[in-house]
Write an enzyme that holds these catalytic residues in place. Structure first.
Site: not given
Length: 747
Positions: A288-289
């Site tokens: 994820d980011y």
């Protein structure tokens, strides 16, 4: 001479890679052979570049990163870009990449297409309330077509996290609390996004997220700690992810949270042992980011170098935005902390995805401006959005059949969302138009009611703002009406990522406004737009009808109006429990019984039981609950046998009759309780459902088949088995189904 030969070989390599771009040229080699030959030509730096993703200038979904992504593309350091959309922009970036890429390896463009791209469907939780797998697949298929037509190759969906805590904002993005329903929806959505052939121009790469157990964040606070037994992990939280693998999902996303002290991004147990090992997942895994970077504040990695080492060893193939692989992976290889085989495996998986999408045949195959214009929000897609929004409506209360409304009634429409066309499409609405394109409730009503003297529209109050200066005008109009419809709820950004709440009442002074309306003595219908279960005990006691509309999407105003006036008979069922108060959270239907279960007011022992002293244990609205304008009666529950052997099957049938005054759809739900096990078992578990249309006065027999596979769980030795013993079957229109029978599983 050596320079000339090298140049000739390089040109030949480039021509070989792109000969397939010519129309009608089918000479591209099979995937394994093509990718293997390409990787032989790649340097270690070029392989590492494939594992690097940066964000473009579009939607930011985390801490800002990758500001120099253009320069990194020019350096050949990037394999994927997220948040770049539109044919023109993605073509420009792809052209820039191919100009500077030695081997002309195309970029992969990813974007959060969660519940629609431009045509926005109900939020995922709302769509799941339809209990309609065909609808879920169709909305994903339409979203994929629009996204692909706009240059997007890859969506970060479906989100398949099981969530039992409505304080968590991201409950809006998933399918609710149940593993069985969530698994079925996960499978359908992957099929919708990816179709049967990723080379088809109307499909995109799907991504199962967030692996794993992100929805179990402590206290419902986003990004928070997760700690649970392996049994709970495997029985409750992992099955929807396995369903996406079975559906052929191309990618996985690691979750932000830790499980049992290990951040998912660094979890070899999750990524290598389970996903790529037990499940034999062939696609690639993205963080994820800035997920890698966040292992440092987690206290699991001391610096970026170690974060990269932990991630690669765990089985993470692509680094989203963090830049850790780009900056550290080669050094880690040289230091012997990761292996070239690991880097090769990550690179190969990413290249295979690009091959499957047809990007090596034509990097610009998703960049057709005419197709983009012809595809986005075309009529058939808007019509589908209306139908699916209609299916997602859940009628929570309808005293004295105040609904449906009649056209001759004078209705005062009030509330902060009555004319709203911004919030109605919900959070994570991709490129959905919030500037007037979405249909508001007011617009939807005006399409049905031609006599404008029959309706008034007033906000009365804002969602959060405490101002009361608009209230009197709304009350004056409501006083003259036959019926009041209050359209209320949350701002769209009060749900979704980083939107956890400790108070899940209607925000602001909306309830105060309802109390003033109540004094008028008129029937009041509350229409809700929200992305989570709200605590509605007061509303349930004081409103005459409550319609849960969720955030219904681009055509939501039409769907709400059609439902209010009886052009649509609501058939939605709750995919998640609504608590009486936030103090009950987490609350879910398939809980354990405890050693001192509370049996209600008839229980002889009222003190020393598992109960609250200030509230009933039961929810306000249980999982699977939802009313209709008609009535359904269940009868004649039958089992084909009172006992089955291991490996056997049993048929469960029930008669369902429409005894009301309208045609309607009903979701028939099958639950099973394992009475005794080597470990404690839930009080019931959903094991099947059927959605069927019954005409007024019609009766149908619905049949389910249960096999011993449906009875399996992780026993005391952590083996996934069915154990001999007694089982109770219940069938009905919600998890409170009370039509029951029993059978025995024998060795």
């Amino acid at each position: 001479m050596r320079f000339t030969t090298t140049l000739f070989l390089l040109m030949a390599c480039t021509l070989s890679l792109h000969a397939q771009k010519k129309k009608g040229d089918n000479k591209i080699k099979p995937r394994d052979e093509f990718v293997a030959e390409l990787m032989v030509k790649m340097t270690i730096d070029e392989k590492i570049a494939q594992t690097v993703q940066f964000t473009a200038d579009g939607t930011v979904t985390g801490p800002k990163g990758g500001d120099n992504f253009i320069e990194e593309i020019k350096k050949g350091n990037v394999g994927s870009i997220l948040n770049a959309t539109g044919v023109k922009y993605t073509r420009e970036l792809q052209e820039l990449n191919l100009k500077h890429s030695r081997l002309k390896i195309p970029l992969l463009f990813g974007y959060d297409v969660i519940h629609g791209y431009r045509t926005i469907f109900p939020i995922t939780l709302g769509e799941t309330a339809s209990w309609d797998l065909e609808a879920a697949e169709l909305s994903s298929k339409i979203a994929a077509d629009e996204a692909a037509a706009s240059g997007v190759h890859w969506t970060f969906a479906p989100m398949v996290d099981i969530a039992r805590d409505p304080r968590w904002g991201r409950v809006s993005e998933g399918s609710g609390e149940d593993t069985y329903l969530g698994s079925k929806m996960a499978y359908a959505r992957v099929k919708g996004f990816q179709g049967t052939d990723l080379k088809s121009l109307n499909t995109i790469l799907a991504c199962a997220k967030h692996f794993a157990a992100y929805g179990a964040a402590e206290a419902g606070r986003d990004y928070n700690t997760v700690d649970m037994s392996e049994r709970t992990l495997r029985e409750i939280y992992l099955p929807p992810f396995k369903a996406t693998v079975d559906a052929g999902v191309g990618t996985f996303m690691a979750s932000f949270n830790e499980i049992s002290g290990v951040p998912a991004t660094g979890s070899k147990f999750l990524m290598r042992d389970i996903l790529k090992g037990e499940w034999d997942f062939k696609g690639f895994v993205v963080t994820d980011y800035t997920g890698m970077n966040e292992m440092i504040p987690h206290g699991y990695a001391k610096d970026s170098l170690q974060a990269g080492e932990l991630s690669m060893n765990a089985g993470i193939d692509m680094d989203m935005v963090g830049g850790i692989y780009m900056k550290n992976l080669k050094k880690l290889l040289n230091d012997g902390r990761v292996t070239e085989a690991q880097i090769n495996d990550a690179c190969r998986r990413i290249l295979e995805a690009k091959y499957d999408l047809g990007l090596f045949e034509d990097p610009f195959r998703y960049n057709d401006a005419k197709r983009e214009a012809a595809t986005i929000t075309k009529k058939e897609y808007l019509d589908a959005a209306t139908r699916i929004a209609n299916k997602s409506m859940v009628l929570l209360k309808n005293s004295n059949n105040v609904l449906p409304l009649r056209k001759e009634q004078k209705v005062a429409y009030v509330g902060p969302l009555v004319s709203d066309d911004w919030n109605i499409i919900g959070s994570w609405a991709a490129t959905g138009d919030r500037q007037g394109f979405a249909v508001s409730v007011q617009e939807g009503v005006n399409k049905i009611i031609t006599d404008k003297s029959k309706v008034t529209f007033d906000k009365g109050v804002e969602i959060v703002d405490q101002r009361r200066d608009m209230m009197q005008k709304a009350l004056d109009n409501a006083r003259k009406a036959d019926v009041i419809v209050a359209v209320m709820g949350e701002f769209e950004n009060m749900t979704g990522e980083a939107a956890s709440r400790t108070n899940i009442d209607l925000p602001g002074i909306q309830k105060d406004f309802l109390a003033e309306l109540k004094k008028l003595g008129k029937p009041i219908i509350l229409v809700l737009m929200n992305g989570r279960p709200l605590t509605l005990s007061w509303e349930n006691d004081n409103m005459d009808a409550i319609l849960e509309a969720w955030y219904p999407g681009t055509m939501g105003g039409d769907a709400i109006a059609q439902t209010l006036y009886g052009l649509n008979n609501p058939s939605g069922k709750l995919p998640i429990t609504f608590p009486r108060s936030v103090g009950q959270v987490p609350i879910y239907y398939n809980h354990k019984n405890t050693g001192r279960p509370y049996l209600g007011t008839s229980d002889k022992e009222q003190k020393y039981k598992s109960r609250y002293i200030d509230s009933d244990n039961s929810p306000l609205y249980p999982f699977g609950y939802g009313l209709s304008y008609t009535k359904f009666e269940y009868s004649n529950l039958k089992l084909s046998s009172k006992s089955i052997s291991m490996g056997g099957k049993i048929r469960v049938s029930v008669d369902v009759a429409n005894t009301g005054n309208y045609d309607g759809e009903e979701v028939v739900q099958l639950y099973v309780k394992d009475e005794f096990g080597s470990v404690t078992r839930p009080v019931k578990e959903l094991k099947g459902f059927r959605k069927l249309l019954l005409k007024k006065g019609e009766r149908k027999t619905v049949e389910f088949e249960l096999s011993t596979d449906d009875l399996r769980f992780y026993n005391i030795d952590m083996k996934f088995v069915a154990e001999p013993g007694d089982f109770e079957v219940s069938v009905g229109g919600s998890s409170d189904a009370n039509l029951k029978d029993k059978f025995v599983l024998v060795k």
